[in-house]
Scaffold this motif. Structure first.
Motif, mmCIF file in Angstrom:
data_model
loop_
_atom_site.group_PDB
_atom_site.id
_atom_site.type_symbol
_atom_site.label_atom_id
_atom_site.label_comp_id
_atom_site.label_asym_id
_atom_site.label_seq_id
_atom_site.Cartn_x
_atom_site.Cartn_y
_atom_site.Cartn_z
ATOM 1 N N ARG A 184 67.089 4.388 21.280
ATOM 2 C CA ARG A 184 66.126 4.848 20.275
ATOM 3 C C ARG A 184 64.915 3.918 20.319
ATOM 4 N NH1 ARG A 184 66.915 8.045 15.970
ATOM 5 N NH2 ARG A 184 69.186 7.771 16.108
ATOM 6 N N PRO A 185 63.751 4.397 20.776
ATOM 7 C CA PRO A 185 62.606 3.498 20.982
ATOM 8 C C PRO A 185 61.981 3.012 19.684
ATOM 9 C CG PRO A 185 61.952 5.765 21.399
ATOM 10 C CD PRO A 185 63.440 5.789 21.152
ATOM 11 N N ARG A 186 61.654 1.737 19.662
ATOM 12 C CA ARG A 186 60.969 1.140 18.516
ATOM 13 C C ARG A 186 59.536 0.729 18.859
ATOM 14 N NH1 ARG A 186 65.715 -2.946 16.196
ATOM 15 N NH2 ARG A 186 67.272 -1.312 15.752
ATOM 16 N N THR A 187 59.212 0.767 20.135
ATOM 17 C CA THR A 187 57.885 0.364 20.594
ATOM 18 C C THR A 187 57.375 1.388 21.598
ATOM 19 O OG1 THR A 187 58.745 -0.915 22.466
ATOM 20 C CG2 THR A 187 58.485 -2.088 20.344
ATOM 21 N N GLU A 188 56.098 1.268 21.941
ATOM 22 C CA GLU A 188 55.519 2.109 22.979
ATOM 23 C C GLU A 188 56.212 1.862 24.315
ATOM 24 O OE1 GLU A 188 53.286 4.961 24.837
ATOM 25 O OE2 GLU A 188 53.476 4.567 22.687
ATOM 26 N N GLY A 206 59.365 1.109 24.708
ATOM 27 C CA GLY A 206 60.622 1.849 24.653
ATOM 28 C C GLY A 206 60.435 3.321 24.964
ATOM 29 N N LYS A 207 59.367 3.908 24.453
ATOM 30 C CA LYS A 207 59.081 5.315 24.737
ATOM 31 C C LYS A 207 58.838 5.524 26.233
ATOM 32 C CE LYS A 207 56.932 6.113 20.205
ATOM 33 N NZ LYS A 207 55.654 6.417 19.515
ATOM 34 N N ARG A 208 58.120 4.595 26.846
ATOM 35 C CA ARG A 208 57.808 4.737 28.271
ATOM 36 C C ARG A 208 59.050 4.526 29.141
ATOM 37 N NH1 ARG A 208 51.529 2.770 29.171
ATOM 38 N NH2 ARG A 208 50.743 3.683 27.228
ATOM 39 N N ASN A 266 62.143 5.329 28.243
ATOM 40 C CA ASN A 266 62.888 6.584 28.138
ATOM 41 C C ASN A 266 62.269 7.676 29.007
ATOM 42 O OD1 ASN A 266 64.776 5.512 26.408
ATOM 43 N ND2 ASN A 266 64.036 6.559 24.581
ATOM 44 N N ALA A 267 60.933 7.677 29.068
ATOM 45 C CA ALA A 267 60.243 8.658 29.911
ATOM 46 C C ALA A 267 60.588 8.433 31.387
ATOM 47 C CB ALA A 267 58.736 8.576 29.690
#
Length: 294
Positions: free
Chosen positions: A65-69, A71-73, A75-76
């Motif tokens: 579960r991403p907490r930062t930008e 983390g989002k990247r 997961n991508a």
């Protein structure tokens, strides 16, 4: 003889043993490992060439579960890897029960309906036979797998069986890479990761996600020694002092630990110079993430 080749990816929660498994299959350390979660931050390709197959292993960051930008990247990156391979191997630790994170990752696999799927039960050396059997039952109920294989990367248990299963799921194809190629990573990136690995083992719990390493310059001297100039970046001024340590003790230990690994990689002596710098809150800064290659 039919030759098979293709791409597979290891996916799973942080600390599911993906990088350790990758290294064990290849017989060489191409991905850093650590007891800290979310150690892997890149998709790393390793190439396993056998007489009748060539398997390109794509090791990925742990989905979370991403907490930062950042983390989002990360997961991508995993989603992109899933979409581009012939076989998806989902790693699930034998010593931990199936949880929401595993169910989330299983659903993500559905984004590539063409991919064959293998459940890899990792770390069987850490679980009793009854616990491993319990995990196998949970995994069977998670989705319809093409195969389920329990392994221990540390003990080398059933790794050959896993490779045989993956190979059987690959399409007929000529070789995609030269026989002697084991990874696509450039040397500078591998060195930066080895320095980060050393820093993870020496840092406090709040620091692992804040550290990133860049290699500025590598110079081969006439005496056969390679000089390496690298930076350890942290997010706040207070973290800089933690990494350096009292009278520079921690940064010296990081340098000594990293130097041993780098010399093993390069096969000769190195002189490593490290500096600690601050890139304020870089994990949430899109511009700085781009600068660091994310």
């Amino acid at each position: 003889m039919t030759f098979r080749a293709g791409f597979l990816t290891f996916v799973g929660r942080p600390n599911a043993g993906k990088s350790t498994l990758t290294n064990a299959l290849l017989g060489e350390k191409i991905a850093i490992t650590s007891s800290k979660p979310q150690t892997t931050r890149r998709t790393i390709r390793g190439i396993l060439t056998r007489p009748d197959s060539q398997l390109i292993i794509v090791d990925t960051p742990g989905m979370h579960r991403p907490r930062t930008e950042l983390g989002k990247r990360l997961n991508a990156m995993v989603r992109e890897a899933i979409s581009d391979v012939q076989v998806v191997c989902m790693c699930i630790s034998a010593d931990e029960p199936i949880g929401p994170g595993d169910r989330f990752i299983s659903a993500e696999i559905d984004a590539n309906p063409r991919a064959r799927t293998v459940a890899v039960v990792t770390k069987t050396d850490k679980a009793s036979k009854s616990k491993t059997a319990e995990r196998l039952l949970e995994i069977e109920q998670l989705r319809d797998w093409d195969a389920v294989v329990p392994v221990s990367a540390l003990q080398g248990s059933q790794l050959e069986d896993l490779v045989d299963v993956i190979e059987s799921l690959m399409p007929e194809s000529p070789k995609l890479y030269p026989d002697d190629m084991i990874t696509e990573q450039v040397t500078g990136d591998r060195i930066a990761e080895l320095i980060r690995e050393a820093s993870l083992e020496e840092s406090w719990d709040e620091l692992p996600h804040s550290i990133i390493v860049t290699v500025d310059e590598m110079v081969d001297r006439e005496d056969g020694i390679t000089e390496i100039f690298a930076n350890l970046w942290v997010e706040r001024d207070s973290q800089k002092g933690i990494v350096i340590g009292q009278r520079g003790a921690r940064i010296r230990q990081i340098g000594a630990d990293a130097r041993r690994e780098i010399e093993a990689l390069l096969g000769h002596q190195v002189h490593l110079q490290l500096q600690v710098k601050v890139a304020k809150e870089w994990q949430g800064d899109a511009k700085q993430l781009g600068r660091f290659g994310f």
